[in-house]
Design a protein around this motif. Structure first.
Motif, PDB file in Angstrom:
ATOM      1  N   ASP A 177      -5.648   0.071   6.011  1.00 14.05           N
ATOM      2  CA  ASP A 177      -5.493  -1.355   5.691  1.00 14.05           C
ATOM      3  C   ASP A 177      -4.287  -1.576   4.781  1.00 14.05           C
ATOM      4  O   ASP A 177      -3.550  -2.548   4.941  1.00 14.05           O
ATOM      5  CB  ASP A 177      -6.770  -1.870   5.027  1.00 14.05           C
ATOM      6  N   TYR A 178      -4.070  -0.660   3.838  1.00 14.89           N
ATOM      7  CA  TYR A 178      -2.916  -0.767   2.936  1.00 14.89           C
ATOM      8  C   TYR A 178      -1.604  -0.652   3.706  1.00 14.89           C
ATOM      9  O   TYR A 178      -0.607  -1.272   3.338  1.00 14.89           O
ATOM     10  CB  TYR A 178      -2.968   0.329   1.868  1.00 14.89           C
ATOM     11  N   THR A 179      -1.602   0.137   4.773  1.00 13.54           N
ATOM     12  CA  THR A 179      -0.354   0.303   5.533  1.00 13.54           C
ATOM     13  C   THR A 179       0.046  -0.979   6.256  1.00 13.54           C
ATOM     14  O   THR A 179       1.193  -1.118   6.681  1.00 13.54           O
ATOM     15  CB  THR A 179      -0.479   1.423   6.585  1.00 13.54           C
ATOM     16  N   GLN A 180      -0.883  -1.909   6.389  1.00 15.33           N
ATOM     17  CA  GLN A 180      -0.631  -3.134   7.130  1.00 15.33           C
ATOM     18  C   GLN A 180      -0.363  -4.331   6.224  1.00 15.33           C
ATOM     19  O   GLN A 180      -0.247  -5.464   6.691  1.00 15.33           O
ATOM     20  CB  GLN A 180      -1.826  -3.423   8.056  1.00 15.33           C
ATOM     21  N   GLU A 181      -0.258  -4.074   4.914  1.00 18.68           N
ATOM     22  CA  GLU A 181       0.049  -5.140   3.969  1.00 18.68           C
ATOM     23  C   GLU A 181       1.511  -5.561   4.085  1.00 18.68           C
ATOM     24  O   GLU A 181       2.338  -4.854   4.671  1.00 18.68           O
ATOM     25  CB  GLU A 181      -0.237  -4.667   2.537  1.00 18.68           C
ATOM     26  N   THR A 182       1.827  -6.726   3.491  1.00 17.17           N
ATOM     27  CA  THR A 182       3.207  -7.200   3.476  1.00 17.17           C
ATOM     28  C   THR A 182       4.127  -6.177   2.812  1.00 17.17           C
ATOM     29  O   THR A 182       5.241  -5.925   3.277  1.00 17.17           O
ATOM     30  CB  THR A 182       3.293  -8.546   2.731  1.00 17.17           C
ATOM     31  N   SER A 183       3.632  -5.588   1.713  1.00 19.79           N
ATOM     32  CA  SER A 183       4.339  -4.468   1.089  1.00 19.79           C
ATOM     33  C   SER A 183       3.492  -3.223   1.327  1.00 19.79           C
ATOM     34  O   SER A 183       2.606  -2.893   0.529  1.00 19.79           O
ATOM     35  CB  SER A 183       4.531  -4.709  -0.413  1.00 19.79           C
ATOM     36  N   PRO A 184       3.706  -2.541   2.446  1.00 19.93           N
ATOM     37  CA  PRO A 184       2.805  -1.460   2.845  1.00 19.93           C
ATOM     38  C   PRO A 184       2.816  -0.277   1.881  1.00 19.93           C
ATOM     39  O   PRO A 184       3.814   0.009   1.218  1.00 19.93           O
ATOM     40  CB  PRO A 184       3.325  -1.053   4.226  1.00 19.93           C
ATOM     41  N   GLU A 185       1.686   0.397   1.823  1.00 23.26           N
ATOM     42  CA  GLU A 185       1.528   1.596   1.006  1.00 23.26           C
ATOM     43  C   GLU A 185       0.682   2.584   1.791  1.00 23.26           C
ATOM     44  O   GLU A 185      -0.005   2.219   2.743  1.00 23.26           O
ATOM     45  CB  GLU A 185       0.856   1.242  -0.326  1.00 23.26           C
ATOM     46  N   PHE A 186       0.775   3.847   1.443  1.00 20.10           N
ATOM     47  CA  PHE A 186       0.025   4.935   2.059  1.00 20.10           C
ATOM     48  C   PHE A 186       0.413   5.190   3.514  1.00 20.10           C
ATOM     49  O   PHE A 186      -0.348   5.806   4.260  1.00 20.10           O
ATOM     50  CB  PHE A 186      -1.493   4.703   1.964  1.00 20.10           C
ATOM     51  N   THR A 187       1.581   4.739   3.925  1.00 13.48           N
ATOM     52  CA  THR A 187       2.012   5.018   5.307  1.00 13.48           C
ATOM     53  C   THR A 187       2.204   6.513   5.516  1.00 13.48           C
ATOM     54  O   THR A 187       1.863   7.043   6.586  1.00 13.48           O
ATOM     55  CB  THR A 187       3.310   4.279   5.640  1.00 13.48           C
ATOM     56  N   GLN A 188       2.735   7.202   4.519  1.00 10.15           N
ATOM     57  CA  GLN A 188       2.964   8.642   4.638  1.00 10.15           C
ATOM     58  C   GLN A 188       1.646   9.412   4.565  1.00 10.15           C
ATOM     59  O   GLN A 188       1.451  10.386   5.305  1.00 10.15           O
ATOM     60  CB  GLN A 188       3.922   9.115   3.546  1.00 10.15           C
ATOM     61  N   LEU A 189       0.751   8.983   3.707  1.00 14.54           N
ATOM     62  CA  LEU A 189      -0.550   9.642   3.604  1.00 14.54           C
ATOM     63  C   LEU A 189      -1.319   9.518   4.921  1.00 14.54           C
ATOM     64  O   LEU A 189      -1.859  10.510   5.434  1.00 14.54           O
ATOM     65  CB  LEU A 189      -1.361   9.037   2.460  1.00 14.54           C
ATOM     66  N   VAL A 190      -1.365   8.321   5.482  1.00 17.28           N
ATOM     67  CA  VAL A 190      -2.080   8.109   6.737  1.00 17.28           C
ATOM     68  C   VAL A 190      -1.419   8.904   7.871  1.00 17.28           C
ATOM     69  O   VAL A 190      -2.104   9.542   8.687  1.00 17.28           O
ATOM     70  CB  VAL A 190      -2.143   6.609   7.086  1.00 17.28           C
ATOM     71  N   GLY A 191      -0.088   8.898   7.900  1.00 20.05           N
ATOM     72  CA  GLY A 191       0.615   9.666   8.927  1.00 20.05           C
ATOM     73  C   GLY A 191       0.349  11.148   8.807  1.00 20.05           C
ATOM     74  O   GLY A 191       0.129  11.851   9.816  1.00 20.05           O
TER      75      GLY A 191
END
Length: 310
Positions: A177-191
């Motif tokens: 859900d955080y990766t889909q925010e306007t200012s995304p976060e945790f994209t690397q962790l999820v990947g």
């Protein structure tokens, strides 16, 4: 833990006996707090008007007044305001009922019996009590118990400074859900979790208990720079798996449960994490104090500023 002052209660009792002996038989006898039901006690206390209004709308007055022994962790009016609940009539009755009974335990839990761990609410979902190093009691890592042991005829009220909400998303779902925010976060962790086939390991329900120390995207970028790689795709798969498992503790540990110099087991066998409360860090990774105790169905997330290496 807050406990009653027996000497003070004894003094008050003596004064009350003296006052009652000086009154005529026709004088009205005031109702003691423990002669009032949970609802009557809340109604007589100016801090709980929102709670009482919510209980009335949710048709819970009779249930909270009935004979028996219950414990209510009662949010103050300010707690309702802080939660954005200023008009209980705007909330669906079923939703309001679920929120309220999540604050109720179907047995008496005096402060003397409070301990860290899971408590099953009347709603059916558990909430989690933590006792911090200063002996303060917290619920789900956010609501502090600010007063205890208000005795009623059918139970006990403990006062809390936040409305507690049961989690509805898993650790994996929150990260995504955080990766889909306007200012995304945790994209690397999820990947990285996806590449290592570990998403399911952090996806679950209340029967699971995990703590994930979640590095930010900036923390992963620093790791890539240090390793001289372009991203998690360039890290050997076994190494990536080991690094990620090193960030997961097989217990639901809120920040208030952490103790200085404690060693936390991880999903990576024979590897532990050391807590430094003085530096607010785990190993050499700093804890983000604004993003602690993100509560999930299967555990809790604490955000850190560095990828930790086993």
């Amino acid at each position: 833990m807050i406990k009653k002052n027996q000497n003070l209660l004894g003094l008050l009792f003596s004064v009350m006996v003296l006052m009652s002996s000086s009154c005529s038989d026709d004088d009205p006898v005031p109702m003691e707090s423990d002669d009032k039901s949970i609802v009557e006690l809340a109604q007589s206390d100016g801090r709980f008007s929102s709670l009482v209004a919510a209980a009335q709308r949710a048709e819970l007055i009779d249930a909270l007044s009935a004979d028996g022994s219950i414990t209510v962790f009662a949010p103050t009016d300010q707690a309702f305001t802080d939660a954005g609940i200023t008009d209980v009539s705007a909330i669906a009755v079923d939703d309001l009922e679920d929120v309220l009974i999540y604050h109720v335990v179907p047995s008496e839990i005096p402060s003397s019996a409070v301990s860290s761990g899971k408590v099953t609410s009347l709603e059916g979902a558990p909430f989690y009590l933590s006792i911090d190093p200063d002996s303060k009691v917290w619920i789900n890592g956010h609501a502090e118990v600010i007063e205890t042991d208000l005795d009623a005829s059918n139970g006990i009220i403990h006062v809390i400074n936040q409305v507690i909400m049961k989690p509805t998303m898993s650790i994996a779902e929150i990260a995504i859900d955080y990766t889909q925010e306007t200012s995304p976060e945790f994209t690397q962790l999820v990947g990285a979790l996806s590449r290592a086939n570990l998403v399911d390991a952090v996806n679950g329900g209340m029967e699971d208990d995990l703590t994930v120390f979640a590095p930010t995207d900036a923390a992963f970028q620093q790791l890539y720079d240090d390793l001289g790689v372009g991203g998690f795709e360039d890290i050997p798969l076994e190494t990536l798996e080991n690094v990620l498992m090193y960030h997961v503790v097989p217990a639901r540990a809120f920040s208030q449960d952490l103790r200085d110099e404690a060693e936390l087991p991880t999903l990576l066998s024979n590897n532990t994490l050391t807590v430094d409360l003085g530096e607010l860090s785990i190993e050499e990774a700093g804890l983000n104090t604004d993003l602690l105790n993100i509560h999930a169905t299967n555990g809790v997330i604490h955000v850190i500023d560095k990828v930790m290496l086993p």
